[in-house]
Motif scaffolding. Structure first.
Motif, short mmCIF file in Angstrom:
data_model
loop_
_atom_site.label_atom_id
_atom_site.label_comp_id
_atom_site.label_asym_id
_atom_site.label_seq_id
_atom_site.Cartn_x
_atom_site.Cartn_y
_atom_site.Cartn_z
N LEU A 244 0.91 -1.15 0.00
CA LEU A 244 0.00 0.00 0.00
C LEU A 244 0.94 1.19 0.00
CD1 LEU A 244 -2.75 -0.93 2.60
CD2 LEU A 244 -2.81 -1.10 0.16
N ALA A 245 1.20 1.73 -1.17
CA ALA A 245 2.23 2.76 -1.27
C ALA A 245 2.04 3.51 -2.57
CB ALA A 245 3.61 2.12 -1.26
N LYS A 246 2.46 4.77 -2.54
CA LYS A 246 2.32 5.57 -3.75
C LYS A 246 3.30 5.12 -4.82
CE LYS A 246 -0.65 9.00 -3.02
NZ LYS A 246 -1.98 8.71 -3.45
N ASP A 247 4.45 4.59 -4.39
CA ASP A 247 5.48 4.32 -5.40
C ASP A 247 5.87 2.85 -5.45
OD1 ASP A 247 6.51 4.26 -2.91
OD2 ASP A 247 8.40 5.24 -3.41
N ARG A 248 5.02 1.98 -4.93
CA ARG A 248 5.31 0.55 -5.02
C ARG A 248 4.06 -0.14 -5.55
NH1 ARG A 248 9.54 -0.93 -1.49
NH2 ARG A 248 11.02 0.74 -1.78
N GLY A 249 4.25 -1.36 -6.01
CA GLY A 249 3.10 -2.14 -6.46
C GLY A 249 2.32 -1.34 -7.47
N ASP A 250 1.00 -1.25 -7.28
CA ASP A 250 0.23 -0.50 -8.28
C ASP A 250 -0.06 0.92 -7.84
OD1 ASP A 250 -1.47 -0.94 -6.28
OD2 ASP A 250 -2.92 -2.14 -7.40
N GLY A 251 0.70 1.41 -6.83
CA GLY A 251 0.64 2.84 -6.54
C GLY A 251 -0.56 3.29 -5.74
N LEU A 252 -1.28 2.37 -5.10
CA LEU A 252 -2.46 2.79 -4.34
C LEU A 252 -2.19 2.64 -2.86
CD1 LEU A 252 -5.20 1.15 -6.53
CD2 LEU A 252 -4.54 3.52 -6.43
N THR A 253 -2.77 3.56 -2.07
CA THR A 253 -2.61 3.44 -0.61
C THR A 253 -3.88 2.88 0.00
OG1 THR A 253 -3.32 5.71 -0.39
CG2 THR A 253 -0.97 5.31 -0.41
N ALA A 254 -4.82 2.44 -0.82
CA ALA A 254 -6.02 1.80 -0.28
C ALA A 254 -6.37 0.66 -1.20
CB ALA A 254 -7.16 2.80 -0.22
N ARG A 255 -6.93 -0.40 -0.64
CA ARG A 255 -7.26 -1.59 -1.42
C ARG A 255 -8.60 -2.12 -1.01
NH1 ARG A 255 -2.27 -3.37 -2.83
NH2 ARG A 255 -2.35 -2.73 -4.75
N LEU A 256 -9.33 -2.62 -1.99
CA LEU A 256 -10.59 -3.30 -1.68
C LEU A 256 -10.36 -4.79 -1.76
CD1 LEU A 256 -13.44 -1.38 -3.49
CD2 LEU A 256 -13.31 -1.92 -1.08
#
Length: 1709
Positions: free
Chosen positions: A1167-1179
Motif C-alpha cells: 500500500l504505497a504511492k510508489d510501489r506495487g500498483d501505486g495505491l494506498t487503499a485496497r478493496l
C-alpha cells in the motif's frame, strides 16, 4: 489474411527500396487491395518545402525527419535525405524541397518535424514547412509556420516540434504533457540508453517520442533515485488510459530500473500516476526493454489554460535587458500567479519579438497585466514596446465549408459542436487577443525609476491608471527604524498592485524612528481598498522595524485610508513575522485616540485587525534521513481560494535557534487576511549556505480561527543534487490527514501593573479564561521569549496582548492569572486586567474589567503566585450608523464569590508511603476548576506527605460550585518519590460542605501501572467517569463522528443507511518483512456490506508506545462500527502519501464475533504511492478470503462494583469465567484500564461472551500479582445488550490470601434473575477408591474437576481426607466440599496428579460424587493407571458418568414445532401450513399445521406437536402454505413467517430456523421454501450420551522457516461441542520434538468431544530457543476417522509477530 473471417487483403509494391534505385527511398507505404476493397486508396506524392530561418547559426547538419499527420492517419517518421533542389540541406535561408510518398491521408492537420541533434552546430532555426500535394496549384499549399529554434540550448530546448497550419496564436493549439520519469534507487538502476514514450488517450495516441531534452536539466539523465521531467507538446489525446515506455538498449549500461512515471496535464487539470518499479533490462527479470503501464490513479489538479504572450522590446539604444522578467495577468475571475518569462535563449534584446507559451489560471476577461523585472544583471534597464496576450475561447462562428477547414479544432470543451447544424453558426475555438501598448522604460535611471508597470488593454474604457500616495509612519519605540528593503502590496475591490519595492522616499534615510516616509505607487485603479501587505527582507544588520501605521491617499477621489499596525516586523520581536497584513479602519476609531491623549497611536485596534485576519501556525518537519537538514533560507507561500500570502520568510522559529535540522519540527506564525480555504502551499529555499539540500517530510498549517489543521505531505528532497533537482515544491493538503475542531476567537488582554515599588516582574505570566458551566480556555503564556518577559509587566505599565483562544461563551465568569516565579525579583503587583472581545452582532466591542490590586509573590501577602479574579464591570462600545462610538458601562451584579478551600491530604500507613516530591492538585467543580496548584506549605507539618500523616493546605479560588473530581500528581523529584495516597478531603469553608475522595493508590514510577498523575472522583459520584470505549464508540458511530477522515467522503455514498446496531469488529494486521515494509501512517478499514452499506472509516490506531506498523509484526485491534449485514468487501488503506509511508501488508483478518465468523485476506501487497500498483487503499473481496467459523459471541455490558472498605481497590489481574445452560466461556482477563476496580467504584465495560445464555454462574479469580493484590468485590451485574436480560452476582467479600474470613483467591457466584437464584448451594462428598493392584497407591498431589449441567467446579485439590495417608492401595478416601454451587446432573470428572513423590503412579478404581442437596450419587468408573510408565503413559483421565440410563432412540419420538408469524399487517394467514424435517439419519413425513382456533395471527407464536420416527440431527426444513380442503387459489396470498423452532422431546435438543420469508399459498404440496438450521442447542442429556472414551491422534507440523523449532514444553487443549479436553502436555520419550520442518505425532485418550470447534496451543517459554513457528495442527478422531485441520502459520514467540505464546486455532473448512 484475417484467419477468423478468412478475409484476404493484398498489398502490391513491385518497387525498389534502395538508396540508389528508383526514387532512392527506403520506406514505402502500400495501400490495401483485394475484392473487399472497392476503391483502393491512392498513393500521393506530397511535396514538402522546409524553410530554414535567416538568423545567425540557423542551419543544421543533423538528420531531419518529418511526419505528416492527416485526418486519415499519418506518413510515419520519414528521414529527409533526398533534397530536390539543394545539395547542402538545411542551410541558413534555404528552402529545401522533398517528396514524401504516402497513401492518401486526407486533409493535413499537423506536421511533426525534428532532428537527432547529432553533428557539430546541430541547432536549427526552422522558419516554416509548406506542404502540398504534387500536381496541385501553389494556392492549395498549406503553410505550417514554426519560427523557432530546434536546439537543446535555445528557446525551450525541444528538438522535435508539432506544427499547426498558419493561424493566430500558433502555440495555443498544442497541449503540454509533463512527463516525470523516476529511476529506482537501486544499485545499477541508471541507464545510458535512449528512452522513448508513447501515450494512448481516448481521442488518439501520440506516436513514439524520444525523451532527449528534459525541462529540469539534470545533465545526466536516468540516474539512480533521480526524477527527470520532460515536456511534450502535442495534440489533445483526451484522457490517457495507458502508456508505453522503453529504451533502445544502446550505450554501455543500457539496463534501467524504472520506478514510476507521472504525467501532469495542467490544461486538463489531470495528474496521472503510473507505478512501474521494475527492470527494463535484457539481463534482468523478464528481459523486456519496453513495457505498457496503466494508471493506478488519476488525481485532479488545478486546471489551467494556455496563454501565448508576445513581448516586443523597443528599437532604442540599450533597450534590451538581461534581468529576470515577470508578468501577472488580472481578469474578472481572479489573477494568475507571478509568471517568469524565460527560455534557454538570450531574451529581450533590442528590437526583438519574443513569444512565450505559459499555462496559468483562467482569469476570464483580462482587464490588466503587470510586467516588470528585478533589476538584476548589468545594464538592466529595459524599453518595453508592447505586450500581447492571447488565449482560446469558444465562440459562435459562421460555419466553414468542409473543404477549407484548415485548422484542427481542438475540442477543449468536449463536443460542444453539434454535428446536426449543417449551415449557420457553430461553436468554435477562436483566439482572443489583448493588446497592451507600453512604449516606456523600465529602468532605475529613466522616467520615474520604476521597474514595474501596469498596462491596460488598448480599448479599455472603464479603468484608468491611478496614483496612490503611501505614507509610512515608523513608530517611536527604541530601535524602531529599519535599513531593510521594504515592499508593499495594496489590495482593492478590483485586483492589487502586486508587491512594489518602496524605493524613493521624500527622506534620504528611509524608515527612521518616528519618521513619516511618502512613496508614490502607480497602478490601475483598485476601487475601494481592502487591505495591504507590507514586509521587509531582513537583509541589513539593523532590520527590525516597528511600524506604527500606513496611510494611503487615493489621489483620484482624494480619500484617505488608515491602516494601523503598531507592531514589530522583526525576527526577534513579537511573533517573529517580517510581513504584516493590515486592514483599513474607520476614521472614528483613529480619532477616538487622538481625543484622549496626544501620543495616541490607535493602539486599541489590534482586536479588530486580528478578527479580520487569520493566524496560521506553520509546523515544518525535516525528515529523519542523513543530511536531511539545511542551512539555506526557507520561504513559503500559502495559496487560498481568494488570494495568496506572498513570500513568507521562515526565519523566526518559535522553538529552535538552529532551524531545519534532521528530524526537527519547527514552528512559525503567519498572519493573513481573507485567503479563503487553503488550496496549496509552495515551499522552497534559496540554496545558500554550506549544505543546502533539504529533505522535507511535511508541513502542517493550523488555523485556530477557522478550526482546521491541514497536513501538507512532501517526503521529498529539495536539493539540486537529488530527486528532480527542484528546490521549490508545491504541496497539497492530504484530505485524510485534515483535522477539524471548534474555531477560536480573538481576545485582547490588557494588563495593568500597579505603580508601587517593585511591582514589575520578569517571570512567565499565564492566563486562563472561564465562561459559564466550567468552560475554559487552555493556559496561555503571554510572553513568547525571555526578551518579552523583560520588556513587559514593568511598574505602572499597561501591556496589551491579542490572543486567539477557545470561545468561552457570552460571559467571562472568571480568569486565573499567575506566573512561574522565575527570574530576578519575580514578585508582581497586579492592578487589574481588562479583556476586550468583539460583539457577536454589529460593530463594536465589550471590555470586561477584572480588578486585582494585590501581590502575586512568594514573599508578599499570602505568598500566592496565582490569583483568580472575577469581573467588576463591563464596558460596551458600539459604532453607530452616523460613525460615532457609543460607550456604556454596567456593573456586574452577580459575580461569583471567592471561596476558601481547606484540603486535607492523608498519606497511607505502609512501608515507603511518604514522598518528598512536589505535589500538585487541581480541583474540579461544575462551575470551573482551580487550575493546577502546588501544595507547597502544609499548615501542620514541616515535613509534608510522610507515612500515615495528614497534611492541611488552603486554596483560594472562585466558587467552583459542586466539587466532583480532583487531579493530583507529583513531579517525581528527590529520592523516594513514590507516594501512597490514602485520601483527600476538600472542605469548602463558605458552604461548609465536605467532599471526600478515597484514593488508596500509589503514585509511583515503579509500582502499580507506574503513573504519577491520577484523577479521583468524589465519593458516591454517579456521573460518567471514564466512558467505556464501547459506549463511547457507539455514540461516536451514531454521530459518524470521524469528521476529519470523512470530510469530502467519496462521492459514491448513495446508500445512506438507517444506522443499524453497532457491533465490535476484530482486526489483525500482519506487516511483511521487506526492507521498507513498515509504515508510520494511520491505517483505517471500511467494511462494506450488500448495497454498498458501509461503516465509517474505522481508524486502527496503534497502542501507546508503538510508533509504527513494524516489519514482521502483527497487531490486533477492536473497533466498533455499524452492522452492515453480510460482509461483501473490506477496504484497507492508510493516510500516508509520501514515498516514506509505503507499507507491505502481509495479511488482514476481520472477525465478527457476534456472527461467529472470521475472514482472512491474504494481501501480500504494497500500500504505497510508489510501489506495487501505486495505491494506498485496497478493496478486498470476501470471495478471495478464507472463511473460518469462530465462536459466536454476544455483547454483554458488565458492571463490577468494588466494596467501600479501606484498601478495597486492587491492581491485581482479575479473571472471569461465565457459565450458562449451554456451555461456558474461557477465562477472560478484565483489563484494569488505569482506574477500574477502585474502592467504592462501579466500573462498566463491555464483554464479548460465548452464546451460552441463560447464564447460571460465574467464577472470579485473582492471581495475587501487583502492588495491591487484595480486592473486596461487592457484586457484578451483567446485561445482555440485545435481549436486555440482567443477571446479578453478589459476593460482598474479600478475594485475598491475607484478608477476610475465606482467605481465597477465587469465588463462584450464582446468577440471580428477578430475585431468584439460578443454581442452588450444595455440599459435594467425593469418594475415591484406589484399586487393589500392586503399586496402585500414590503420594502425588491429586486434583479433580467435576462437570455437570451448569458448568464445572473448577480445580478441586484433594487434600483433606478421612484417612491420614491418602490414596493407598485398596483404600477409599472421602473428601467433603461444602458451600459449593450445585452443577445439577453430572456428566464427567477430570482427575490428574502432579507426578511428585517417590512412586507417583496411581491405579484408580472409581470415583463417587454425592450431591447432598439432590441426595444423589454419581459413579465414575476408571479402573486404569494414571502413570507415566504404565498403560498409555497419561497422568490425566476423564471419566464419564455411569448412571445415565441409555435411551433407546430407534423407536418413535415426539417433535414440537413452534412457528412465529411476522408482526406486519400482511403477515397472517387463515389457511394451513405444512412442514417436513430433513434429518441427518432420515426425512420425516409431511406434517400439516392445521389452522384451527385462529392461528398464524400477527406476531403470534403457535405450537404444534407430532410423533415421528427419529430423524437424527435436523439440518433443514421445508415449509409450505396450502389451502384448506385443496381449494383453488383465487388471489395470490402469502404467509410471512419469521422463525421456526423444532424441539425433539425425548432428549430436548432444539433447532432454530431463521426464516423471515413470505411463503406463497398453493393448492398442492409442490410449492415450498427450504431453510437451513442457523443454530442448534444440544440438551445436556443428549451431550452426556456421547461421552465415551476415544483415542485422538494429534499431528503437529512445525514450519520450515529459520529458527522455527522450540525446546519449550508444548500444551494443547481441544474444544468440541461436548466440552474440552483440559490442558494436555505433548511429550514423547527420547525424542527431540518440534524441530524445524518436522511433523510430530501424539495419541491422547479423551472422552468423545463431538465436532471439534477449536484448539488452543501454547508453550511455557522455557529453555533457550523457545520461539516456535507452528504451521498447523491436525486432530483425528480414531473412532470415526474424521480429521480436522487447524491452520496456524504463525509464531508463538515473545519477540516476533504480536509476542503471544499461545494461539487459538479454528478448523479450516
Amino acid at each position: 489474411m484475417k484467419t477468423l473471417t478468412k478475409e484476404k487483403y493484398t498489398f502490391p509494391c513491385e518497387r525498389w527500396l534502395d538508396t540508389n534505385e528508383d526514387d532512392n527511398e527506403v520506406v514505402r507505404e502500400l495501400p490495401a487491395t483485394g475484392e473487399l476493397i472497392a476503391e483502393p486508396l491512392p498513393l500521393i506524392k506530397y511535396r514538402v518545402t522546409v524553410c530554414t530561418g535567416t538568423i545567425g547559426g540557423s542551419g543544421t547538419d543533423a538528420s531531419v525527419f518529418v511526419n505528416l499527420i492527416g485526418e486519415q492517419g499519418d506518413t510515419g517518421d520519414r528521414q529527409l535525405v533526398n533534397c530536390k533542389n539543394n545539395v547542402n540541406k538545411f542551410e541558413k535561408g534555404n528552402m529545401d524541397e522533398f517528396i514524401v510518398e504516402a497513401v492518401a491521408i486526407g486533409q493535413i492537420r499537423r506536421v511533426r518535424i525534428g532532428h537527432d541533434s547529432k553533428g557539430g552546430g546541430c541547432g536549427w532555426f526552422l522558419d516554416k514547412v509548406v506542404v502540398r500535394e504534387e500536381g496541385q496549384a501553389e494556392a492549395q499549399a498549406i503553410e505550417f509556420p514554426c519560427n523557432r529554434w530546434l536546439d537543446p540550448n535555445e528557446d525551450d530546448g525541444q528538438i522535435v516540434r508539432e506544427l499547426v497550419p498558419f493561424a493566430d496564436g500558433q502555440r495555443l493549439y498544442n497541449i503540454a504533457y509533463n512527463i516525470a520519469v523516476k529511476t529506482g534507487n537501486i544499485p545499477g538502476g541508471s541507464s545510458d540508453s535512449n528512452v522513448f514514450v508513447k501515450l494512448y488517450g481516448d481521442k488518439g495516441d501520440t506516436g513514439k517520442m524520444m525523451l532527449v531534452v528534459s525541462s529540469n536539466n539534470l545533465g545526466n539523465y536516468f540516474e539512480t533515485g533521480r526524477v527527470d521531467i520532460f515536456t511534450v507538446e502535442t495534440s489533445d489525446i483526451g484522457q490517457i488510459n495507458r502508456l508505453l515506455i522503453g529504451h533502445t538498449n544502446e550505450g554501455m549500461r543500457a539496463g534501467w530500473f524504472l520506478d514510476s512515471v507521472q504525467i501532469m496535464v495542467p490544461v486538463h487539470g489531470k495528474h496521472y500516476m503510473f507505478p512501474s518499479h521494475r527492470w527494463l533490462d535484457e539481463d534482468e527479470a523478464d528481459s523486456k526493454t519496453e513495457v505498457e503501464i496503466y494508471p493506478s490513479e488519476i488525481l485532479d489538479m488545478e486546471q489551467l489554460i494556455n496563454y501565448e504572450i508576445t513581448v516586443v522590446t523597443g528599437d532604442v539604444m540599450f533597450a534590451g535587458t538581461n534581468a529576470r522578467v515577470f508578468i501577472q495577468i488580472y481578469g474578472d475571475k481572479g489573477k494568475t500567479e507571478i509568471i517568469t518569462l524565460k527560455s534557454r535563449s538570450n531574451n529581450f534584446e533590442r528590437n526583438t519579438t519574443e513569444i512565450f507559451k505559459i499555462e496559468a489560471k483562467d482569469v476570464g476577461k483580462i482587464f490588466k497585466v503587470r510586467i516588470g523585472h528585478d533589476g538584476s544583471g548589468i545594464g538592466s534597464g529595459w524599453f518595453l514596446e508592447t505586450v500581447d496576450v492571447k488565449h482560446l475561447i469558444m465562440a459562435l462562428m459562421p460555419k466553414e465549408k468542409k473543404k477549407d477547414d484548415k485548422k484542427k479544432k481542438k475540442k477543449k470543451k468536449k463536443d460542444e459542436e453539434d454535428e446536426d447544424e449543417e449551415e449557420g453558426d457553430e461553436m468554435q475555438e477562436v483566439v482572443l487577443t489583448y493588446h497592451f501598448p507600453c512604449s516606456r522604460w523600465l529602468a532605475g535611471g529613466e522616467e520615474d525609476g520604476e521597474l514595474v508597470v501596469e498596462l491596460l488593454p488598448e480599448d479599455s474604457e472603464e479603468l484608468e491608471v491611478n496614483t496612490y500616495e503611501v505614507c509610512v509612519f515608523t513608530g517611536k519605540v527604541q530601535g524602531a527604524g529599519t535599513d531593510g528593503n521594504a515592499f508593499i502590496n495594496i489590495y482593492g475591490e478590483n485586483g492589487d498592485t502586486g508587491e512594489r519595492y518602496l524605493r524613493n522616499s521624500d527622506n534620504l534615510n528611509k524608515f527612521e524612528r518616528g519618521q513619516e516616509d511618502v512613496f508614490i505607487v502607480t497602478a490601475v485603479d483598485l476601487g475601494p481598498l481592502k487591505k495591504l501587505r507590507i514586509r521587509h527582507d531582513n537583509t541589513q544588520p539593523h532590520s527590525s522595524w516597528y511600524l506604527d501605521r500606513v496611510e494611503i491617499v487615493d489621489t483620484k477621489d482624494d480619500t484617505t485610508y488608515y491602516f494601523p499596525c503598531n507592531r514589530w516586523l522583526a525576527v526577534d520581536e513579537d511573533d517573529g513575522q517580517l510581513a504584516r497584513e493590515l486592514v483599513p479602519v474607520d476614521e472614528a476609531f483613529m480619532r477616538k485616540d487622538e481625543d484622549e491623549d496626544d501620543e495616541g497611536t490607535g493602539a486599541t485596534l489590534g482586536l479588530e485587525q486580528k478578527s479580520m485576519s487569520t493566524t496560521y501556525t506553520i509546523k515544518v518537519k525535516t525528515g529523519e534521513k542523513k543530511h536531511a537538514g539545511t542551512d539555506a533560507n526557507v520561504f513559503a507561500i500559502l495559496f487560498g481560494e481568494n488570494d495568496d500570502t506572498g513570500i513568507v520568510n521562515l526565519k523566526a522559529c518559535k522553538n529552535y535557534k538552529n532551524k531545519f535540522e534532521q528530524g526537527m519540527i519547527n514552528e512559525f506564525t503567519v498572519e493573513a487576511v481573507d485567503l479563503g480555504d487553503l488550496e496549496k502551499l509552495r515551499i522552497g529555499h534559496d540554496n545558500s549556505g554550506g549544505s543546502a539540500g533539504w529533505f522535507l517530510d511535511w508541513v502542517e498549517v493550523d488555523a485556530p480561527s477557522q478550526g482546521q489543521r491541514l497536513r501538507f505531505p512532501c517526503g521529498r528532497w529539495l536539493d539540486k543534487g537529488e530527486d528532480d533537482g527542484a528546490i521549490v515544491r508545491d504541496l497539497y493538503p492530504a484530505e485524510l490527514q485534515t483535522e477539524l475542531y471548534m474555531p477560536f476567537v480573538p481576545y485582547e488582554i490588557k494588563i495593568f501593573t500597579s505603580d508601587v515599588f517593585g511591582a514589575g516582574t520578569d517571570a512567565d505570566v499565564f492566563i486562563v479564561l472561564y465562561g459559564g458551566k466550567g468552560v475554559c480556555t487552555q493556559q496561555k503564556h503571554l510572553c513568547v521569549n525571555k526578551r518579552e518577559r523583560r520588556l513587559y509587566f514593568e511598574r505602572g505599565a499597561e501591556d496589551m496582548f491579542i490572543v486567539e483562544l477557545e470561545d468561552v461563551g457570552d460571559i467571562i465568569e472568571k480568569i486565573r492569572i499567575g506566573h512561574d516565579n522565575r527570574g530576578t525579583n519575580p514578585g508582581w503587583h497586579l492592578d487589574r486586567v481588562e479583556i476586550r472581545r468583539q460583539l457577536r452582532k454589529g460593530k463594536g466591542s465589550e471590555t470586561t474589567i477584572f480588578p486585582c490590586e494585590s501581590w502575586l509573590a512568594k514573599s508578599e501577602g499570602d505568598g500566592e503566585t496565582v490569583r483568580e479574579l472575577v469581573p467588576s464591570e463591563i464596558i460596551t462600545q458600539k459604532l453607530l450608523r452616523d460613525g460615532k462610538l457609543k460607550t456604556t458601562e454596567t456593573e456586574v451584579e452577580d459575580a461569583l464569590e471567592t471561596h476558601t478551600y481547606k484540603v486535607s491530604v492523608r498519606t497511607g500507613d505502609m512501608f515507603g508511603a511518604g514522598t518528598d516530591a512536589n505535589v500538585f492538585l487541581t480541583i474540579y467543580g461544575d462551575l470551573g476548576d482551580t487550575g493546577e496548584r502546588k501544595l507547597a506549605k502544609s499548615e501542620n507539618n514541616k515535613n509534608k506527605f510522610e507515612r500515615g500523616e495528614v497534611d492541611k493546605f488552603t486554596i483560594e479560588a472562585v466558587d467552583l460550585g459542586q466539587v466532583f473530581k480532583i487531579r493530583i500528581r507529583h513531579d517525581n523529584s528527590m529520592i523516594g518519590a513514590d507516594w501512597y495516597l490514602d485520601q483527600v478531603e476538600v472542605l469548602d469553608e463558605d458552604t461548609e460542605e465536605v467532599y471526600m475522595f478515597l484514593c488508596e493508590r500509589w503514585l509511583s514510577t515503579k509500582k502499580e501501572d507506574k503513573r504519577i498523575e491520577r484523577t479521583f472522583f468524589v465519593k458516591g459520584y454517579e456521573g460518567e467517569r471514564h466512558p467505556d470505549p464501547f459506549a463511547k464508540n457507539m455514540a461516536q458511530a451514531k454521530l459518524g463522528l470521524d469528521r476529519n477522515a470523512n470530510k469530502k467522503k467519496k462521492k459514491k455514498k448513495v446508500a445512506v443507511m438507517e444506522e443499524g446496531p453497532i457491533i465490535p469488529y476484530h482486526f489483525t494486521l500482519s506487516t511483511g518483512v521487506d526492507r521498507d515494509a513498515s509504515t508510520t501512517a494511520r491505517v483505517y478499514v471500511i467494511i462494506i456490506g450488500p448495497n454498498d452499506v458501509e461503516t465509517d472509516r474505522l481508524w486502527l490506531d496503534l497502542p501507546e508506545g508503538k510508533k509504527s506498523f513494524t516489519a514482521g509484526t502483527m497487531e490486533h485491534f477492536v473497533c466498533y462500527g455499524t452492522d452492515v449485514g453480510e460482509i461483501k468487501r473490506v477496504e484497507l488503506g492508510h493516510n500516508g502519501v509520501t514515498p516514506e509511508s509505503c507499507w507491505l501488508v502481509d495479511e488482514l483478518s476481520v472477525a465478527v464475533p457476534t456472527k461467529g465468523i472470521k475472514y482472512i485476506f491474504p494481501c501480500k501487497c504494497w500500500l504505497a504511492k510508489d510501489r506495487g500498483d501505486g495505491l494506498t487503499a485496497r478493496l478486498f473481496n470476501v470471495l478471495d478470503s478464507s472463511t473460518i467459523n469462530i465462536i459466536r459471541k454476544v455483547v454483554y455490558s458488565a458492571t463490577v462494583v468494588t466494596g467501600d472498605t479501606q484498601y478495597a481497590g486492587t491492581d491485581t489481574n482479575i479473571f472471569l469465567t461465565v457459565y450458562g445452560a449451554n456451555g461456558s466461556t474461557e477465562e477472560m482477563l478484565l483489563p484494569k484500564k488505569e482506574d477500574r476496580f477502585e474502592r467504592g467504584q462501579e466500573d462498566t465495560f463491555s464483554l464479548e461472551i460465548d452464546d451460552i445464555a441463560p447464564l447460571k454462574k460465574i467464577r472470579v479469580r485473582i492471581d495475587g500479582s501487583g502492588s495491591r493484590p487484595d480486592w473486596f468485590l461487592d457484586r457484578i451485574l451483567m446485561r445482555n445488550l440485545t435481549t436486555e436480560e440482567v443477571y446479578l452476582f453478589t459476593y460482598e467479600n474479600w478475594l485475598s490470601k491475607t484478608k477476610g474470613p475465606k482467605r481465597t483467591k477465587a469465588c463462584e457466584l450464582a446468577a440471580v434473575v428477578d430475585d431468584e437464584e439460578m443454581v442452588e448451594k450444595t455440599t459435594y462428598i467425593i469418594q475415591v477408591q484406589t484399586s487393589d493392584v500392586g503399586g496402585a497407591g500414590t503420594d502425588a498431589n491429586v486434583f479433580l474437576m467435576v462437570f455437570g449441567e451448569y458448568g464445572d467446579t473448577g480445580t478441586l485439590p484433594l487434600k483433606e481426607s478421612s484417612n491420614r495417608n491418602k490414596f493407598e492401595r485398596k483404600a477409599k478416601d472421602v473428601f467433603r466440599f461444602s458451600d459449593m454451587l450445585s452443577l445439577g446432573e453430572l456428566s464427567k470428572v477430570r482427575v490428574w496428579h502432579d507426578n511428585k513423590g517417590p512412586a507417583p503412579g496411581w491405579h484408580l478404581e472409581y470415583i463417587d460424587v454425592k450431591d447432598e442437596a439432590m441426595d444423589q450419587t454419581f459413579r465414575f468408573p476408571c479402573d486404569r493407571w494414571l502413570a507415566k510408565n504404565e498403560d498409555d503413559g497419561q497422568i490425566m483421565r476423564e471419566l464419564a458418568c455411569a448412571n445415565n440410563d441409555s435411551i433407546d432412540l430407534s423407536d418413535k419420538t415426539k417433535y414440537e414445532i413452534a412457528t412465529t408469524t411476522a408482526n406486519t399487517d400482511d403477515a397472517p394467514t387463515t389457511e394451513n401450513a405444512w412442514i417436513v424435517l430433513e434429518g441427518r439419519k432420515a426425512r420425516s413425513k409431511e406434517f400439516v399445521l392445521e389452522n384451527k382456533k385462529k392461528k398464524f395471527l400477527c406476531g403470534a407464536t403457535d405450537t404444534f406437536e407430532f410423533s415421528s420416527k427419529h430423524v437424527g440431527e435436523i439440518a433443514g426444513i421445508c415449509l409450505g402454505h396450502i389451502t384448506k380442503d385443496g381449494k383453488k387459489v383465487k388471489n395470490e396470498a402469502f404467509w410471512h413467517v419469521m422463525e421456526v423452532v423444532v424441539t425433539e422431546r425425548e432428549l430436548g435438543n432444539k433447532y432454530f430456523f431463521h426464516c423471515d420469508a413470505k411463503i406463497p399459498l398453493a393448492a398442492k404440496k409442490d410449492q415450498f421454501l427450504t431453510f437451513e438450521c442457523f443454530k442448534s442447542i444440544e440438551s445436556f442429556a443428549s451431550r452426556v450420551r456421547n461421552l465415551v472414551p476415544v483415542k485422538y491422534e494429534i499431528i503437529i507440523i512445525t514450519g520450515d522457516v529459520k529458527g522455527a523449532g522450540t525446546d519449550a514444553n508444548v500444551f494443547i487443549t481441544v474444544y468440541g461441542i461436548n466440552g474440552d479436553s483440559g490442558k494436555r502436555h505433548l511429550r514423547q520419550k527420547f525424542r527431540n520434538l518440534f524441530e524445524r520442518g518436522r511433523t510430530d505425532r501424539f495419541v491422547l485418550e479423551m472422552l468423545d468431544l463431538g465436532e471439534l470447534l477449536r484448539v488452543k496451543v501454547e508453550h511455557d517459554n522455557n529453555g533457550s530457543n523457545c520461539g516456535w513457528y507452528l504451521e498447523c495442527v491436525e486432530v483425528t478422531n480414531t473412532a470415526n476417522s474424521v480429521t480436522t485441520i487447524f491452520n496456524c502459520g504463525n509464531w508463538l514467540d515473545t519477540s516476533k509477530a504480536d509476542g503471544q505464546i499461545q494461539r487459538v486455532l479454528y478448523p479450516k473448512y
